[in-house]
Write an enzyme that holds these catalytic residues in place. Structure first.
Site, PDB file in Angstrom:
ATOM      1  N   LYS A  74       0.845  -1.204   0.000  1.00  0.00           N
ATOM      2  CA  LYS A  74       0.000   0.000   0.000  1.00  0.00           C
ATOM      3  C   LYS A  74       0.877   1.250   0.000  1.00  0.00           C
ATOM      4  O   LYS A  74       0.612   2.215  -0.714  1.00  0.00           O
ATOM      5  CB  LYS A  74      -0.933  -0.002   1.219  1.00  0.00           C
ATOM      6  CG  LYS A  74      -2.056  -1.000   1.065  1.00  0.00           C
ATOM      7  CD  LYS A  74      -2.837  -1.255   2.330  1.00  0.00           C
ATOM      8  CE  LYS A  74      -3.826  -2.398   2.082  1.00  0.00           C
ATOM      9  NZ  LYS A  74      -4.512  -2.856   3.280  1.00  0.00           N
ATOM     10  N   GLN A 118      -5.035  -1.952   9.456  1.00  0.00           N
ATOM     11  CA  GLN A 118      -4.830  -3.232   8.770  1.00  0.00           C
ATOM     12  C   GLN A 118      -5.475  -4.365   9.576  1.00  0.00           C
ATOM     13  O   GLN A 118      -5.212  -4.514  10.770  1.00  0.00           O
ATOM     14  CB  GLN A 118      -3.314  -3.480   8.594  1.00  0.00           C
ATOM     15  CG  GLN A 118      -2.972  -4.718   7.804  1.00  0.00           C
ATOM     16  CD  GLN A 118      -3.488  -4.671   6.346  1.00  0.00           C
ATOM     17  OE1 GLN A 118      -3.347  -3.664   5.664  1.00  0.00           O
ATOM     18  NE2 GLN A 118      -4.093  -5.751   5.906  1.00  0.00           N
ATOM     19  N   ASP A 141     -11.441   2.748   3.847  1.00  0.00           N
ATOM     20  CA  ASP A 141     -11.792   1.343   3.647  1.00  0.00           C
ATOM     21  C   ASP A 141     -13.310   1.185   3.454  1.00  0.00           C
ATOM     22  O   ASP A 141     -13.768   0.155   2.969  1.00  0.00           O
ATOM     23  CB  ASP A 141     -11.370   0.516   4.874  1.00  0.00           C
ATOM     24  CG  ASP A 141     -10.152  -0.341   4.587  1.00  0.00           C
ATOM     25  OD1 ASP A 141      -9.841  -0.557   3.400  1.00  0.00           O
ATOM     26  OD2 ASP A 141      -9.514  -0.794   5.562  1.00  0.00           O
TER      27      ASP A 141
END
Ligand code: NAP
Length: 314
Positions: A74, A118, A141
């Site tokens: 990422k 994460q 997200d």
């Protein structure tokens, strides 16, 4: 082919081909390349015009190798398009309060436009408490219940769409697959893929059915679909005879299967039996190289969108 079809017309043909032709491959890697180029252009336009660089903060708790790899990827992807990345690594035994403290600090940091925690988190932590602490305006997200709620409601739009389902829709759009008025079947109803994918298809005016582990005759239902999104986690579940000739198939599944001929001893396959399905479908994503690479590209897209929204930059 070195570019994705630019118009709906050029590729719409591909999803109505006859049953004996082989399906057009929906190439995720190619789309990712295009999406990243477009994002890089926009990031630099924004920087030049208003001096703002979009920023993504990633919080990693613990030292799982796979999570470290995802975070590294990422970060690299951010750098490649000019997005600034911020990273916090916390030890496995950190408390929920510590993680939330870092989230709060990123929530109020004006140089951060997206925050990502994460997953999976260590077992002693409550995912819900932690994800709910992320400001809805920086929830790139798209997992915050308010974002999902807005996605489900008529006349409302979420701040962010979860990255993997957003990637599925992007592939359908870029390959000119018509959605309005079509029948779609989503196999799987998880919070991160199946359920938001079904909501997105419905928002795009498809008539949507959801197949899950308790569904009777899933093959019959799937056979009615012009568009199938499979997000199950069962290798080769969807066989060729589940598929309507000419349908567009988006295979989200990533499943390792034993393969003594591969140097790693395994290879990755999707939820759809590619060999059979590609003989019936009009268009299909391969695994790997289909949906997989789209997720990070959509994270970059969400981060850019967020920076534009926060700074009212058109
Ligand atoms: P998940 O949370 O385990 O959900 C799986 C869903 O499939 C559940 O809704 C389950 O139904 C349903 N299901 C299980 N067995 C079934 C069966 N035999 N027939 C029909 N439905 C069945 O999985 P997920 O997180 O959504 O991930 C699904 C797959 O996508 C995995 O292979 C994962 O690795 C992959 N994935 C890829 C990406 C990417 O490409 N970037 C991102 C995320 C996930 P119930 O609700 O009834 O249990």
């Amino acid at each position: 082919m070195d570019s994705v079809p630019a118009t709906a017309a050029s590729s719409a043909e591909s999803v109505t081909v006859s049953a004996d032709a082989s399906a057009k491959v929906i190439d995720g890697k190619l789309v990712v390349k295009q999406v990243r180029e477009e994002i890089a252009v926009e990031v630099s336009r924004m920087k030049d015009a208003v001096g703002i660089v979009p920023g993504l903060a990633v919080i990693l708790v613990g030292s799982r190798k796979d999570s470290q790899t995802y975070v590294r990827n990422k970060k690299k992807a951010c750098e490649a398009v000019g997005i600034k990345s911020y990273e916090v690594n916390l030890p496995e035994d950190s408390s929920e309060e510590e993680v939330i403290k870092h989230i709060a600090s990123f929530n109020s940091d004006p140089s951060v436009h997206g925050i990502l925690v994460q997953l999976p988190l260590p077992r002693h932590m409550n995912d819900e408490n932690i994800l709910n602490a992320v400001s809805i305006e920086k929830d790139v997200d798209g997992f915050h219940p308010l974002n999902i709620g807005r996605l489900a409601m008529q006349g409302r739009d979420p701040f962010f769409v979860p990255c993997t389902p957003k990637g599925c829709m992007e592939l359908l759009h870029r390959y000119g697959v018509e959605i309005k008025g079509k029948r779609a079947v989503v196999i799987g109803r998880s919070n991160i893929v199946g359920m938001p994918a079904a909501l997105l298809l419905q928002k795009a005016n498809a008539t949507v059915s959801i197949v899950h582990s308790q569904t009777k005759n899933p093959e019959e239902i799937t056979r009615q679909a012009d568009i199938v999104i499979a997000a199950v986690g069962v290798a080769n579940l969807v066989r060729g005879n589940w598929i309507k000739p000419g349908a567009a198939i988006i295979d989200v599944g990533i499943n390792p299967v034993d393969d003594p001929e591969s140097p790693r001893g395994y290879r990755l396959v999707g939820d759809v039996c590619y060999e059979e399905a590609s003989k019936v479908a009009g268009a299909i994503t391969p695994v790997p190289g289909g949906v997989g690479p789209m997720t990070i590209a959509m994270l970059l897209s969400n981060t850019l969108e967020s920076a534009k929204r926060i700074h009212k930059f058109k």
